[in-house]
Design a protein around this motif. Structure first.
Motif, PDB file in Angstrom:
ATOM      1  N   LEU A   1       0.928  -1.180  -0.020  1.00 18.01           N
ATOM      2  CA  LEU A   1       0.087   0.133   0.042  1.00 18.01           C
ATOM      3  C   LEU A   1       0.978   1.181  -0.167  1.00 18.01           C
ATOM      4  O   LEU A   1       0.709   2.297  -0.792  1.00 18.01           O
ATOM      5  CB  LEU A   1      -0.957   0.035   1.370  1.00 18.01           C
ATOM      6  N   ARG A   2       1.908   1.229   0.931  1.00 19.46           N
ATOM      7  CA  ARG A   2       2.902   2.411   0.841  1.00 19.46           C
ATOM      8  C   ARG A   2       3.503   2.710  -0.385  1.00 19.46           C
ATOM      9  O   ARG A   2       3.705   3.725  -0.828  1.00 19.46           O
ATOM     10  CB  ARG A   2       3.914   1.994   1.973  1.00 19.46           C
TER      11      ARG A   2
ATOM     12  N   ILE B   1     -10.118   4.412   8.107  1.00 15.09           N
ATOM     13  CA  ILE B   1     -10.399   3.151   8.114  1.00 15.09           C
ATOM     14  C   ILE B   1      -9.017   2.395   8.154  1.00 15.09           C
ATOM     15  O   ILE B   1      -8.516   1.418   8.737  1.00 15.09           O
ATOM     16  CB  ILE B   1     -11.344   2.476   7.575  1.00 15.09           C
ATOM     17  N   VAL B   2      -8.330   2.739   7.143  1.00 16.32           N
ATOM     18  CA  VAL B   2      -6.810   2.066   6.853  1.00 16.32           C
ATOM     19  C   VAL B   2      -6.002   2.404   8.124  1.00 16.32           C
ATOM     20  O   VAL B   2      -5.430   1.650   8.580  1.00 16.32           O
ATOM     21  CB  VAL B   2      -6.135   2.795   5.667  1.00 16.32           C
ATOM     22  N   LYS B   3      -6.136   3.533   8.713  1.00 15.10           N
ATOM     23  CA  LYS B   3      -5.596   3.892   9.709  1.00 15.10           C
ATOM     24  C   LYS B   3      -5.803   2.932  10.943  1.00 15.10           C
ATOM     25  O   LYS B   3      -4.848   2.539  11.665  1.00 15.10           O
ATOM     26  CB  LYS B   3      -5.644   5.676  10.066  1.00 15.10           C
ATOM     27  N   MET B   4      -7.052   2.756  11.149  1.00 20.58           N
ATOM     28  CA  MET B   4      -7.457   1.988  12.067  1.00 20.58           C
ATOM     29  C   MET B   4      -7.239   0.733  12.215  1.00 20.58           C
ATOM     30  O   MET B   4      -6.444  -0.233  13.146  1.00 20.58           O
ATOM     31  CB  MET B   4      -9.115   2.073  12.273  1.00 20.58           C
ATOM     32  N   MET B   5      -7.322   0.174  10.870  1.00 25.10           N
ATOM     33  CA  MET B   5      -6.876  -1.219  10.320  1.00 25.10           C
ATOM     34  C   MET B   5      -5.380  -1.728  10.791  1.00 25.10           C
ATOM     35  O   MET B   5      -4.963  -2.484  11.253  1.00 25.10           O
ATOM     36  CB  MET B   5      -7.275  -1.711   9.170  1.00 25.10           C
ATOM     37  N   GLN B   6      -4.565  -0.522  10.257  1.00 29.24           N
ATOM     38  CA  GLN B   6      -3.235  -0.621  10.427  1.00 29.24           C
ATOM     39  C   GLN B   6      -2.840  -0.764  11.892  1.00 29.24           C
ATOM     40  O   GLN B   6      -2.061  -1.685  12.343  1.00 29.24           O
ATOM     41  CB  GLN B   6      -2.609   0.400   9.830  1.00 29.24           C
ATOM     42  N   LYS B   7      -3.405  -0.019  12.636  1.00 20.60           N
ATOM     43  CA  LYS B   7      -3.168   0.108  14.263  1.00 20.60           C
ATOM     44  C   LYS B   7      -3.095  -1.432  14.855  1.00 20.60           C
ATOM     45  O   LYS B   7      -2.514  -1.625  15.632  1.00 20.60           O
ATOM     46  CB  LYS B   7      -3.757   1.258  14.743  1.00 20.60           C
TER      47      LYS B   7
ATOM     48  N   PHE C   1       5.295  -0.133   7.065  1.00 20.26           N
ATOM     49  CA  PHE C   1       3.538   0.273   7.321  1.00 20.26           C
ATOM     50  C   PHE C   1       3.608   1.883   6.850  1.00 20.26           C
ATOM     51  O   PHE C   1       4.580   2.324   6.547  1.00 20.26           O
ATOM     52  CB  PHE C   1       3.257   0.266   8.856  1.00 20.26           C
ATOM     53  N   LEU C   2       2.461   2.380   6.852  1.00 19.53           N
ATOM     54  CA  LEU C   2       2.281   3.727   6.623  1.00 19.53           C
ATOM     55  C   LEU C   2       2.399   4.875   7.672  1.00 19.53           C
ATOM     56  O   LEU C   2       2.399   4.415   8.768  1.00 19.53           O
ATOM     57  CB  LEU C   2       0.869   4.120   5.991  1.00 19.53           C
TER      58      LEU C   2
ATOM     59  N   PHE D   1      -1.239   9.823   5.345  1.00 19.05           N
ATOM     60  CA  PHE D   1      -2.552   9.864   5.357  1.00 19.05           C
ATOM     61  C   PHE D   1      -2.967  11.503   5.139  1.00 19.05           C
ATOM     62  O   PHE D   1      -4.242  11.908   5.473  1.00 19.05           O
ATOM     63  CB  PHE D   1      -2.957   9.422   7.037  1.00 19.05           C
ATOM     64  N   THR D   2      -2.050  12.170   4.590  1.00 17.70           N
ATOM     65  CA  THR D   2      -2.558  13.510   4.260  1.00 17.70           C
ATOM     66  C   THR D   2      -2.759  13.616   2.818  1.00 17.70           C
ATOM     67  O   THR D   2      -2.695  12.683   2.015  1.00 17.70           O
ATOM     68  CB  THR D   2      -1.031  14.514   4.305  1.00 17.70           C
ATOM     69  N   SER D   3      -3.477  14.890   2.537  1.00 14.20           N
ATOM     70  CA  SER D   3      -3.959  14.719   1.111  1.00 14.20           C
ATOM     71  C   SER D   3      -3.094  14.825   0.042  1.00 14.20           C
ATOM     72  O   SER D   3      -3.258  14.662  -1.188  1.00 14.20           O
ATOM     73  CB  SER D   3      -4.963  16.088   0.832  1.00 14.20           C
ATOM     74  N   ALA D   4      -1.755  14.753   0.369  1.00 14.79           N
ATOM     75  CA  ALA D   4      -0.660  14.558  -0.722  1.00 14.79           C
ATOM     76  C   ALA D   4      -0.843  13.076  -1.632  1.00 14.79           C
ATOM     77  O   ALA D   4      -0.293  13.075  -2.483  1.00 14.79           O
ATOM     78  CB  ALA D   4       0.542  14.780  -0.413  1.00 14.79           C
TER      79      ALA D   4
END
Ligand SMILES: [Zn+2]
Length: 336
Positions: free
Chosen positions: A167-168, A200-206, A224-225, A230-233
């Motif tokens: 994903l990264r 949701i990705v952030k939550m699942m990654q955690k 991992f990310l 997670f920014t708009s970039a």
């Protein structure tokens, strides 16, 4: 000898599976609650259409149209061929090398990507880091009970690294979709195309990063990310599991991929055509939890009509190859 556990008369789930109940005919609650997808074909067509629309919308947006998580196993090889031949996508295939890809699988990977003419990356995370995680998981279950119903702790750790490191890569290369070769037993049609939501990705990654971080600390961060992702970039890619809607027949899969020089590895077990660690992970899981890590997936395949019950049971009952187990233990530094 322990007596054999009772097994559902329709699928392959044993009485040791969490939350299972049987009716008078010995049919489990998972089978009884299974909704025969009357609209099965229509649903599949709908998702295929969605996939094609997604391709139309994103083709040519970046250097690659799709990142294929390529294990070198039969299903991901078949999927890779579909992306390239049927849809003509620009594909970057990525194999995460966990240190246990069988020799034949490695050959297959090289041969297939050459014959299919796709770019490919072997990404090999530090083996010392992976070995510490796998060793820890060999004696502890570190994830939720729910996740253990579907996969062993070792496989879940490995898959987390595959999932988030690819994903990264997709984010950094702005690749619009990440494709997996999940069989319909692993991914139902209704979750075969997923629009990623950063929250949701952030939550699942955690939930995966956390338990691994507690074992080895920040050394797992490269896989991992980070907060910046997670920014708009960054534009989040879709996840697609095409075998869920394109149809699946193991025989046809083997026939298709032999065209690209894919050869069945004689050096892995029946549940994985690419990974030696898989056997060890399954043995540990069965010993600790009392059911096979593939019982859930194979039972789904039976219910979906993709696999017959005797074949599934034979696969689940076959003991692990002791030679493979000792190779894995030695490489991980686990005493026999
Ligand atoms: Zn059942």
């Amino acid at each position: 000898m322990m007596s054999k556990p009772k097994i559902c008369s329709r699928c392959a789930l044993p009485e040791t599976f969490p939350g299972i109940r049987f009716d008078e005919e010995g049919v489990c609650n998972f089978c009884l609650e299974y909704k025969e997808t009357a609209g099965g074909l229509a649903k599949k067509a709908e998702y295929q259409h969605k996939f094609e629309a997604l391709i139309k919308e994103n083709r040519g947006r970046g250097t690659y149209d799709a990142l294929m998580c390529y294990s070198g196993g039969k299903d991901s090889t078949h999927t890779l061929a579909i992306l390239k031949e049927k849809y003509g996508l620009g594909v970057l295939a990525v194999t995460v090398d966990n240190g246990f890809i069988s020799e034949q699988a490695t050959k297959n990977i090289r041969t297939v990507v050459e014959n299919l003419a796709v770019d490919h990356i072997f990404f090999k995370p530090r083996f010392d880091v992976l070995a510490r995680i796998f060793r820890h998981c060999a004696s502890h279950d570190i994830y939720s009970r729910k996740s253990l119903e579907r996969a062993s702790s070792i496989c879940t750790s490995c898959m987390a690294i595959v999932k988030y490191s690819t994903l990264r890569l997709a984010l950094e290369k702005d690749i619009p979709m990440i494709v997996y070769g999940w069989s319909p037993g692993q991914s139902p049609v209704t979750s075969s195309i997923i629009k990623n939501n950063p929250r949701i990705v952030k939550m699942m990654q955690k939930s995966l990063y956390g338990p691994m971080y507690r074992i080895i600390g920040a050394e797992i961060s490269p896989y991992f990310l980070e907060d910046k992702h997670f920014t708009s970039a960054y534009r989040f890619p879709y996840y697609v599991h095409p075998l869920a809607f394109l149809g699946y027949d193991e025989k046809a899969v083997y026939n298709n991929i032999s065209r690209f020089g894919w050869t069945p590895p004689g050096d892995t077990d029946v549940n994985s055509t690419n990974c030696l660690l898989n056997s060890f992970a399954n043995m540990v899981h069965k010993g600790r939890l009392g059911f096979h890590a593939y019982a859930y997936e194979l039972s789904n395949l039976i219910r979906g009509g993709y696999l017959d019950r005797p074949a599934a049971l034979a696969r689940l009952e076959r003991p692990e190859n002791p030679q493979i187990i000792s190779i894995v233990k030695e490489k991980l530094g686990i005493k026999p």
